[in-house]
Design a protein around this motif. Structure first.
Motif, PDB file in Angstrom:
ATOM      1  N   PRO B 115       0.820  -1.228   0.000  1.00 29.26           N
ATOM      2  CA  PRO B 115       0.000   0.000   0.000  1.00 29.26           C
ATOM      3  C   PRO B 115       0.849   1.272   0.000  1.00 29.26           C
ATOM      4  N   LYS B 119       0.534   2.023  -3.843  1.00 25.61           N
ATOM      5  CA  LYS B 119      -0.613   2.947  -3.871  1.00 25.61           C
ATOM      6  C   LYS B 119      -0.264   4.318  -3.295  1.00 25.61           C
ATOM      7  N   GLU B 121       0.053   5.383  -0.318  1.00 21.82           N
ATOM      8  CA  GLU B 121      -0.768   5.840   0.789  1.00 21.82           C
ATOM      9  C   GLU B 121       0.139   6.246   1.951  1.00 21.82           C
ATOM     10  N   SER B 122      -0.399   7.054   2.866  1.00 28.35           N
ATOM     11  CA  SER B 122       0.429   7.512   3.980  1.00 28.35           C
ATOM     12  C   SER B 122       0.629   6.372   4.963  1.00 28.35           C
ATOM     13  N   VAL B 126      -1.969   3.391   6.582  1.00 27.45           N
ATOM     14  CA  VAL B 126      -1.748   1.979   6.250  1.00 27.45           C
ATOM     15  C   VAL B 126      -1.484   1.160   7.517  1.00 27.45           C
TER      16      VAL B 126
END
Lengths: 314, 253
Positions: B115, B119, B121-122, B126
């Protein structure tokens, strides 16, 4: 018959059941005898080395840190570090080419490895040192632009650059095979799991495959590193002042051949020892998450002598 | 966010060996499809085609609105660049027979790396999700364990959590319990059962007939690269029409 004996064992043992049974380990007397004999021989060998006046240890001590020798040590270190860094970088590129699905890259990588493993390093060294005879000028000529840059080959090829070139090109061929073997050792399941999560090819290689491959790459790579350090001694044939050539310069003047060769020997031992310790530490790091940790020699000695020891955390 | 899966006329050959022969399959969003069949029937290959781990020779596979692996222009299908396929895979979770956890990462790292790296994401978001997922599969305490320290059943539950950490629209299971000791099968099926209840679209290749009967909305029986029989658990398991289905079921039931 034996069956009966077996079933009766319980009741026969009845007379000792009140006492818990104690296990007595086998005493390895033979082991101690061989250890003592081997140590005796080792002490005798040490004794003959220390007390043999022909080694001239006082001269060894005198030359060990002389300016010429230290300059030679520094040159050996420079050659080793440069040829290993560039050699393994080139080896990684060659390994990836060989494993790619592009048949041209595969063929070029294969040919390179075949060629540079086929020619002895000493021959390559002489060839690069004399490359000016083949190509007197090195020039960059771009289409439409014309001559961009040019220099006589003799100003580029010094003993040092010829040595680095030969060592790097030679090392890259061996490093490529070591890295390729490591990558091949990682199962296809890891690649598929990474793909399924959306990792691209570069991330899969750098974060998942290579860190795991390092475990199998490191032991043979450690061999290469130590081997390369000693291999740099061949550069003395083109009069590059590495460690060996430096002591040669001195003993050709003073005829103190053995003490000066001892100086070189001690420095080579010291440098390879440092590399061995480094290899052990790096292997521990990349062994994370894997059951069998490499054991240090002193752990075996401790076990043998029966000392209690604190086991390292994984 | 579940998506549906639509497979139309998919063919796939390995050399001269045709492993999928004009396969059509539709899995509505939020439903569970179980694929049964003898080994070599093409069921795992079909599953692997859904996230383009295998390239198909003809036909189309759609997950939600996405045409997997290709871009359609007129009547031509152009294979996508690798990075675009990688992006499509982020919404398709997959669980493997041999777990394929990353052994050089801890359980938590196995969940969060994709992730974060794929992706983007932060990390905080996550991490929170990873701990929630580990709790959901019953492994909240093992976040910092190495994969090799876990039992097979625990590893497979981590693998499910790892796939879910990407927040996929569909989940593919390739014989998720076949490599497990019999007493560990139950804990993995339990996690899959609760996932099915939560409304995830699932395609499951398995030999667990009991699980299929209980959870599947649709059961597919494959043999020789074709779908021999499809329908609800009652029709396929209790009243199979084809002799091949009957023969297979008599050996596994």
């Amino acid at each position: 018959m034996s069956n009966r004996a077996f079933t009766n064992a319980g009741s026969n043992a009845g007379m000792t059941t009140s006492e818990p049974l104690i296990v007595v380990p086998l005493k390895h007397y033979g082991r101690w005898c061989w250890a003592a004999l081997t140590l005796l021989l080792a002490v005798a060998a040490m004794n003959s080395i220390v007390n043999n006046a022909n080694f001239e240890w006082s001269l060894v001590a005198h030359y060990l840190t002389s300016a010429t020798v230290l300059a030679g040590v520094w040159m050996t270190i420079k050659l080793t570090v440069l040829s290993l860094l560039l050699g393994f970088a080139g080896g990684a590129v060659l390994a990836l080419m060989r494993l790619s699905s592009n048949p041209v890259l595969v063929a070029v990588s294969w040919t390179y490895t075949w060629l540079f493993r086929a020619v002895p390093l000493l021959v390559q060294l002489f060839l690069w040192y004399n490359v000016a005879a083949l190509y007197p000028h090195l020039a960059i000529n771009l289409p439409w632009v014309g001559l961009v840059w040019s220099a006589p080959m003799n100003s580029i090829i010094s003993p040092f650059s010829a040595a680095v070139l030969a060592l790097v090109l030679h090392q890259a061929a061996y490093a490529a095979e070591i890295i390729r073997a490591g990558i091949l050792g990682i199962g296809s399941g890891q690649n598929e799991a990474a793909k399924a999560l959306g990792f691209d090819r570069w991330q899969t290689m750098s974060r998942i495959v290579l860190p795991q491959a390092m475990r199998t790459i490191l032991p043979p790579a450690g061999n290469e590193v130590i081997g390369q350090l000693k291999t740099t001694a061949v550069v003395s044939v083109i009069a590059l002042q590495d460690l060996l050539y430096s002591v040669q310069i001195i003993y050709q003047r003073t005829y103190e051949v053995i003490p000066l060769l001892m100086v070189a020997t001690l420095w080579y031992i010291a440098m390879t020892s440092v590399l061995s310790i480094g290899q052990y530490i790096v292997e521990r790091h990349f062994g994370r998450g894997v059951a069998a940790q490499g054991r240090a020699p002193w752990e075996y000695v401790n076990d043998f002598l029966g000392f209690k020891q604190k086991r390292g955390k994984i | 966010m579940s998506a549906d899966i639509n497979i139309q006329g998919v063919n796939k050959s390995f050399g001269f060996n045709k492993v999928l022969d004009s396969v059509d399959l539709s899995v509505p969003a939020g439903s569970v499809c179980v694929i049964l069949g003898p080994s070599g029937s093409g069921k795992s290959t079909l599953l692997r085609c859904i996230n383009h781990l295998e390239r198909i020779d003809a036909g189309t596979i759609r997950v939600g609105d996405e045409l997997i692996g290709y871009r359609q222009e007129g009547n031509r299908l152009f294979e996508l660049q690798e990075y675009k396929i990688a992006r499509q895979r982020t919404s398709i979770g997959m669980v493997f027979q041999h777990f394929n956890l990353f052994p050089h990462w801890t359980v938590l790292q196995n969940l969060i790396e994709a992730p974060i790296r794929v992706k983007r994401e932060s990390k905080a978001v996550v991490m929170e999700r990873a701990h929630r997922l580990l709790k959901r599969v019953g492994l909240a305490e093992r976040a910092n364990a190495w994969p090799r320290e876990l039992s097979g059943g625990q590893q497979q539950r981590v693998a499910i959590a790892r796939a879910l950490a990407m927040e996929p629209d569909v989940m593919l299971f390739d014989e998720p319990t076949s490599a497990l000791d019999p007493e560990l099968v139950g804990e993995v099926l339990e996690v899959m059962r609760s996932l099915a209840k939560s409304g995830m679209t699932m395609v499951v290749v398995t030999h667990e007939i009991g699980f299929a009967r209980e959870v599947a909305d649709q059961i597919i029986f494959m043999d020789g690269g074709v779908i021999v029989e499809a329908g609800s658990a009652e029709t396929v398991l209790d009243a199979p029409r084809h002799s091949r289905t009957k023969a297979f079921l008599s050996t596994v039931l």
